[in-house]
Design an enzyme around this catalytic site. Structure first.
Site: not given
Length: 217
Positions: A12, A60, A182
């Site tokens: 990141e 997520g 995800d």
């Protein structure tokens, strides 16, 4: 205005560092998890005295309307792995006793974030609840457990609420931008997460850059 951006991982950091050359924007890595996040936020506040702190990174996702590479902007934040019980006073699931039930994003920052869509038409932005815990969610069962407590959550991560708590205690405006890497309820063994970094992570953090540019105008 001085802006601090906190990320958890080298991946990141690499995505964001090259986006910012203005000396008023400080991008630092804290490490993964709540303790690292809180320490990183406290260190940034002590060292740089930022006017605003942004948590940026991946998470997520949850919800039929949320897809990989969408961005969730925190309206509020809570812990999905904290429960203080009722023995010594009332607290709700996700709340550290003596602190708010949920940490609220700064209203001015949230207003600017929710008006970014015309500038980022190629990416979808979802304002909503982000929940945080020391657990990388790589199974449907774990995600169902978390969503059982927080059905309205849009994203699950490992740092944002801890940074929010630190900023709340130190009176620093805060907001979190989380790129969805995800969707655990649509995934098996975090394969989507690995594909995200292998194939589509590049340019996924442009919304954070656009947001910072609006703040600095």
């Amino acid at each position: 205005m001085k802006i601090g951006i906190i990320v958890a991982m080298d991946k990141e950091l690499q995505q964001l560092q090259h986006l910012f050359t203005d000396g008023n924007v400080i991008v630092e890595k804290c490490g993964i998890g709540k303790v690292n996040a809180a320490l990183g936020a406290a260190e940034m506040i002590n060292k740089h005295q930022p006017d605003v702190i942004i948590s940026s990174g991946c998470a997520g996702g949850n919800g039929d309307d949320v897809n990989i590479q969408d961005v969730v902007v925190s309206t509020e934040l809570a812990y999905h792995d904290v429960y203080c019980g009722t023995a010594i006073g009332h607290s709700v699931y996700g709340q550290v006793q003596g602190l708010p039930e949920r940490f609220q994003a700064d209203p001015m920052l949230l207003d600017k974030a929710t008006h970014l869509s015309p500038l980022t038409s190629h990416l979808s932005i979802h304002p909503g609840l982000i929940v945080t815990g020391d657990w990388f969610v790589d199974s449907k069962d774990k995600m169902r457990e978390i969503i059982g407590h927080f059905p309205e959550a849009k994203a699950v991560d490992m740092e944002s609420a801890a940074i929010a708590q630190t900023c709340y205690l130190r009176h620093v405006p805060f907001i979190s931008f989380r790129v969805i890497s995800d969707i655990p309820l649509r995934d098996t063994d975090a394969s989507q997460y690995h594909d995200f970094w292998n194939t589509i992570a590049e340019h996924s953090f442009q919304i954070t850059k656009t947001f910072v540019e609006q703040l600095l105008k």
